[in-house]
Design a protein around this motif. Structure first.
Motif, PDB file in Angstrom:
ATOM      1  N   SER B 136      59.497  19.123  93.105  1.00  0.00           N
ATOM      2  CA  SER B 136      60.428  18.758  91.892  1.00  0.00           C
ATOM      3  C   SER B 136      59.689  17.550  91.167  1.00  0.00           C
ATOM      4  CB  SER B 136      61.847  18.243  92.456  1.00  0.00           C
ATOM      5  OG  SER B 136      62.585  19.248  92.883  1.00  0.00           O
ATOM      6  N   ASN B 137      58.691  17.969  90.385  1.00  0.00           N
ATOM      7  CA  ASN B 137      57.917  17.182  89.607  1.00  0.00           C
ATOM      8  C   ASN B 137      57.128  17.792  88.621  1.00  0.00           C
ATOM      9  OD1 ASN B 137      55.370  17.341  90.783  1.00  0.00           O
ATOM     10  ND2 ASN B 137      56.374  16.756  92.562  1.00  0.00           N
ATOM     11  N   ASN B 138      57.000  17.336  87.219  1.00  0.00           N
ATOM     12  CA  ASN B 138      56.365  18.080  86.347  1.00  0.00           C
ATOM     13  C   ASN B 138      54.911  18.458  86.738  1.00  0.00           C
ATOM     14  OD1 ASN B 138      58.451  17.696  84.948  1.00  0.00           O
ATOM     15  ND2 ASN B 138      57.699  15.711  83.652  1.00  0.00           N
ATOM     16  N   TYR B 139      54.429  17.697  87.290  1.00  0.00           N
ATOM     17  CA  TYR B 139      52.957  18.193  87.960  1.00  0.00           C
ATOM     18  C   TYR B 139      52.869  19.325  88.801  1.00  0.00           C
ATOM     19  CZ  TYR B 139      48.433  18.103  90.771  1.00  0.00           C
ATOM     20  OH  TYR B 139      47.352  18.552  91.205  1.00  0.00           O
ATOM     21  N   ALA B 140      53.819  19.649  89.733  1.00  0.00           N
ATOM     22  CA  ALA B 140      54.282  20.788  90.462  1.00  0.00           C
ATOM     23  C   ALA B 140      54.392  21.888  89.607  1.00  0.00           C
ATOM     24  CB  ALA B 140      55.276  20.556  91.410  1.00  0.00           C
ATOM     25  N   ILE B 141      55.164  21.851  88.657  1.00  0.00           N
ATOM     26  CA  ILE B 141      55.676  22.900  87.630  1.00  0.00           C
ATOM     27  C   ILE B 141      54.189  23.498  86.932  1.00  0.00           C
ATOM     28  CG2 ILE B 141      57.075  23.580  85.587  1.00  0.00           C
ATOM     29  CD1 ILE B 141      58.969  21.617  86.609  1.00  0.00           C
ATOM     30  N   ARG B 142      53.337  22.522  86.545  1.00  0.00           N
ATOM     31  CA  ARG B 142      52.146  22.891  85.636  1.00  0.00           C
ATOM     32  C   ARG B 142      51.501  23.484  86.606  1.00  0.00           C
ATOM     33  NH1 ARG B 142      52.661  17.666  83.391  1.00  0.00           N
ATOM     34  NH2 ARG B 142      50.875  16.848  84.855  1.00  0.00           N
ATOM     35  N   ARG B 143      51.099  22.979  87.935  1.00  0.00           N
ATOM     36  CA  ARG B 143      50.227  23.462  88.879  1.00  0.00           C
ATOM     37  C   ARG B 143      50.759  24.936  89.237  1.00  0.00           C
ATOM     38  NH1 ARG B 143      46.944  21.332  92.926  1.00  0.00           N
ATOM     39  NH2 ARG B 143      45.443  23.056  93.247  1.00  0.00           N
ATOM     40  N   LEU B 144      51.820  25.305  89.527  1.00  0.00           N
ATOM     41  CA  LEU B 144      52.534  26.396  89.954  1.00  0.00           C
ATOM     42  C   LEU B 144      52.712  27.445  89.032  1.00  0.00           C
ATOM     43  CD1 LEU B 144      55.082  25.273  92.430  1.00  0.00           C
ATOM     44  CD2 LEU B 144      52.967  26.597  93.297  1.00  0.00           C
ATOM     45  N   GLY B 145      52.884  26.962  87.501  1.00  0.00           N
ATOM     46  CA  GLY B 145      53.366  27.821  86.485  1.00  0.00           C
ATOM     47  C   GLY B 145      54.675  28.030  86.578  1.00  0.00           C
TER      48      GLY B 145
END
Lengths: 314, 226
Positions: B136-145
């Motif tokens: 639940s963070n922006n980094y994870a969203i970028r990382r996962l797509g």
């Protein structure tokens, strides 16, 4: 048999609870009427003593435990009495509406002399004893409660059970006007014992606790207490006791037959399907303690179950 | 009604919401130290933390329907915090069980998880919630797509169901409360299902050369929005 040891607090020294509570109630009122406070205070003490429905002198019993007693407040505010709500605090809040006088108990069925007892007759039927018992709930908590009453056998002998009577069924009060109407259990709540269990000296026809008449939430005016079985076996607010030939159906057994057997003896080695029974939390203690076979009453009752598979007859 | 708060306003709303989400914890701590949790405080804390986990799960799942119904798209900006509070209360619930109730008795805990269905289900829900909290963070969203992140986070629907089952199987006889929570969850999930169906029909209609006279919907080989 347990050897009688002097308990830490003799019954005569137990907190004059009504006094304490009335004092608190009084303090609330006094906030509003400070001026009258002093006068009321002086007048309150004798009244409070009179209002507390004390039971007469209670004989001490060698069957009492000397475990530390659970406080009056916990005993009377943490209750399973589903007719008055399924949360632990509900019965204390709602059971005030239960009318406990007049009250009669029909003792009927396979009896030579079936009879209806008035609650005042019951109070005089046999000498009242104080019995300090462990109470183990099937949910995994326990208390130690100073009950007042006499052996159920004293009552049953009066009606002369017939030879064909093998079981005792307890029927409890159900008044939909003041009690739970949703069919959470099959009302009225019923329970049962084998006749030899019902006649066992530990099985107590109970009329009081902490030296006073039973509070409504604890099953006033009369209940049974069977200390070696899970708490739900000890039916509250009893209106009829029937001597029967066949094993009676019981409320919890009807609700979930695989979870609540007829016997429901406290047994740390037979788990409830949804939780362990190996340990229990004694209210007021932090760490759980091991649960004892037959709730610590094995010496007195194990012989009742000789040769029985207690896994099957759970 | 589609007015969007400014960045400063949103920050203030988030701060207020954060404080509000801590109120149940604060109240229970206060009751704990004031010895006002009744005769069985450990049970009271276990139930309270479990109740609030379920409530925060449902509140989190209500954000999307609420956004669609009101058009207040900025509500989406509050969802992450609400979801993380669901995990926060779930952690307290688990810690209460692990520490206060079982007192780190790993044997007994392992036995419970394997033998008691309601604990099995509750534990599974907690385990499944953990990767959602971690991502639940922006980094994870970028990382996962976005797409993979979203399908991972859709597992919260199943977690909601597990949480209801956990509660349902715990109660002895009175299923009223788990049923109420269950109905709320069913409504929240049902709305999503219904909207997806509407969207599917709309797309089919849009791809159709002419509306069919009967208006009957035939599932064609149309790519649904994932």
């Amino acid at each position: 048999m347990q050897i009688l040891k002097p308990s830490d607090i003799p019954p005569s020294e137990i907190t004059p609870r009504a006094l304490f509570e009335d004092r608190r109630r009084f303090l609330g009122a006094a906030g509003a009427t400070l001026a009258a406070g002093a006068a009321l205070w002086a007048g309150l003490l004798p009244d409070a003593r009179a209002a507390a429905a004390k039971l007469g002198p209670l004989a001490r019993s060698p069957l009492s435990t000397d475990d530390t007693q659970t406080g009056y407040k916990s005993v009377t505010t943490y209750n399973n009495f589903y007719e008055f709500g399924t949360n632990k605090e509900d019965p204390a809040a709602n059971a005030g509406s239960l009318v406990v006088r007049p009250w009669t108990v029909r003792v009927e069925g396979l009896a030579g002399k079936p009879r209806t007892f008035d609650i005042d007759d019951l109070l005089k039927l046999a000498p009242l004893e104080e019995r300090i018992y462990r109470l183990r709930c099937v949910e995994g908590w326990s208390m130690v409660i100073p009950w007042a009453g006499f052996p159920l056998s004293a009552l049953l002998r009066q009606v002369e059970p017939q030879g064909s009577a093998k079981y005792v069924e307890f029927v409890t009060q159900y008044d939909p006007k003041i009690m739970m109407r949703r069919p959470v259990l099959d009302w009225p709540y019923t329970e049962g014992l084998r006749l030899d269990e019902a006649l066992h000296p530990l099985t107590l026809l109970t009329l009081g606790l902490y030296g006073e008449v039973l509070p409504n939430q604890n099953g006033a005016p009369v209940r049974i207490v069977v200390p070696w079985k899970y708490g739900f076996k000890s039916a509250k607010s009893i209106v009829a006791i029937r001597l029967v030939e066949k094993e009676p159906r019981t409320a919890w057994n009807k609700a979930a037959p695989n979870e609540y057997g007829f016997y429901s003896n406290v047994n740390p080695t037979v788990d409830h399907p949804r939780w362990s029974q190996a340990t229990e939390r004694r209210l007021g203690e932090f760490r759980k303690r091991p649960t004892l076979m037959f709730n610590g009453y094995a010496e007195q009752v194990a012989s009742l179950y000789q040769g029985m598979d207690l896994r099957r007859f759970f | 009604m589609t007015k969007t708060p400014t960045a400063a306003q949103l920050a203030a709303i988030k701060a207020a919401l954060f404080a509000l989400c801590l109120v149940p914890l604060a109240l229970n701590l206060q009751r704990w130290f004031a010895d006002a949790l009744g005769a069985n405080p450990i049970e009271a804390i276990t139930h309270a933390s479990g109740d609030w986990t379920l409530r925060f799960l449902l509140i989190t799942l209500a954000v999307t329907p609420l956004r669609k119904l009101t058009g207040l798209n900025w509500l989406l900006r509050l969802r992450r915090m609400l979801g993380l509070f669901a995990f926060f209360y779930a952690s307290l619930h688990f810690t209460t069980y692990f520490w206060l109730d079982q007192f780190f008795d790993l044997n007994s805990i392992a036995h419970d998880i394997m033998k008691r269905p309601f604990i099995t289900v509750g534990f599974a829900a907690f385990v499944l919630l953990t990767p959602l909290a971690v991502t639940s963070n922006n980094y994870a969203i970028r990382r996962l797509g976005g797409r993979r992140w979203q399908s991972l986070h859709r597992s919260v629907y199943g977690i909601g169901i597990l949480a209801i089952v956990h509660y349902w199987w715990l109660v002895k006889a009175d299923i009223l409360e788990p049923m109420i929570y269950g109905l709320i969850l069913a409504t929240l999930l049902g709305m999503r299902g219904w909207w997806r169906e509407l969207e599917r029909r709309r797309q089919i209609a849009a791809n159709m050369p002419r509306p069919m006279p009967g208006g009957k919907v035939i599932p064609l080989v149309v790519k649904s929005p994932q």
